[in-house]
Scaffold this active site. Sequence first.
Site, PDB file in Angstrom:
ATOM      1  N   CYS A  89       0.839  -1.199   0.000  1.00 23.30           N
ATOM      2  CA  CYS A  89       0.000   0.000   0.000  1.00 23.30           C
ATOM      3  C   CYS A  89       0.878   1.255   0.000  1.00 23.30           C
ATOM      4  O   CYS A  89       1.499   1.549  -1.012  1.00 23.30           O
ATOM      5  CB  CYS A  89      -0.978  -0.034   1.170  1.00 23.30           C
ATOM      6  SG  CYS A  89      -2.401   1.068   0.917  1.00 23.30           S
ATOM      7  N   HIS A 177      -3.887  -5.398   0.342  1.00 24.08           N
ATOM      8  CA  HIS A 177      -3.472  -5.812   1.683  1.00 24.08           C
ATOM      9  C   HIS A 177      -3.602  -7.323   1.852  1.00 24.08           C
ATOM     10  O   HIS A 177      -4.451  -7.808   2.610  1.00 24.08           O
ATOM     11  CB  HIS A 177      -4.298  -5.082   2.737  1.00 24.08           C
ATOM     12  CG  HIS A 177      -3.902  -3.655   2.920  1.00 24.08           C
ATOM     13  ND1 HIS A 177      -2.795  -3.280   3.644  1.00 24.08           N
ATOM     14  CD2 HIS A 177      -4.466  -2.513   2.458  1.00 24.08           C
ATOM     15  CE1 HIS A 177      -2.693  -1.957   3.642  1.00 24.08           C
ATOM     16  NE2 HIS A 177      -3.680  -1.467   2.921  1.00 24.08           N
ATOM     17  N   GLU A 179      -1.623  -9.031   3.502  1.00 27.81           N
ATOM     18  CA  GLU A 179      -1.084  -9.378   4.827  1.00 27.81           C
ATOM     19  C   GLU A 179      -2.148  -9.369   5.925  1.00 27.81           C
ATOM     20  O   GLU A 179      -1.889  -9.830   7.050  1.00 27.81           O
ATOM     21  CB  GLU A 179       0.051  -8.408   5.190  1.00 27.81           C
ATOM     22  CG  GLU A 179      -0.372  -7.085   5.800  1.00 27.81           C
ATOM     23  CD  GLU A 179      -0.958  -6.079   4.823  1.00 27.81           C
ATOM     24  OE1 GLU A 179      -1.245  -4.937   5.249  1.00 27.81           O
ATOM     25  OE2 GLU A 179      -1.145  -6.427   3.631  1.00 27.81           O
TER      26      GLU A 179
END
Length: 248
Positions: A89, A177, A179
């Site tokens: 990001c 995202h 993660e």
Amino acid sequence: MAKVMVFQHVAAEPLGTLDPMLRNRGHRIRYVNFHRDPDARPDISRYDALIVLGGPQMPDRGDIYPHLKVEMRCIEQALKRDIPVLGICLGAQLLAYTLGGGPRPLKQWEIGWYDLEPTAQSAADPVFCALYEPHPVFQWHGYTFDLPDGAVHLARSSTCENQAFRYGHHAYGLQCHLELDERLINRWLNLPEYLVDLEANCRRGDAAQIQKQTHELIGQSARLSFEMFGQFLRPLGKPRSRQVLPSR
């Protein structure tokens, strides 16, 4: 034992699924938290990889957040050493900006679940070959970037063309995202500073819909993150112990 430096910008955006993957491989992690220590001057020279996480700052506001310029210098040093670099990001935007790809606002914010689509170059990439068809991933950003010269375009979405790229052999920028796990996403949906973005850029009731979609889709996202991040980490050496694949 590889040493990994991690740049963090806010407490709500940690390594997420990457944390156990790094630890299971026996790698050492050093966080530099610029929210707590904006004057930090990290030295990347003795580290084997760099991960730059997300955050609310805009990549071209180094006048307001001087640490962004420090981070970009570290990114530049890591690129010169050809060690693995992962930008997520804001981290992807900083990586692109360091390489000459200008950051700019998106016409429409992406908040929630969007299909990540492979490009013609994805199949030949050691990390993005796992993305062989459109795959739902979680997004939360109002900025994007122009693709740097020499970068390989690896993914897009319907509302953001430059979702991911590789530069050189080991540097990757991901706008999405991968993660995040379900706990972290639900945390974002309840934090006042994140709700400001949500209320300004989404419709009433979208938070509940995002929460429902998260419960339904997080298993697929976790499996993709395991495959892609596992490939990204391969240059750092084999895992110290056997890992268990996340359930679907």
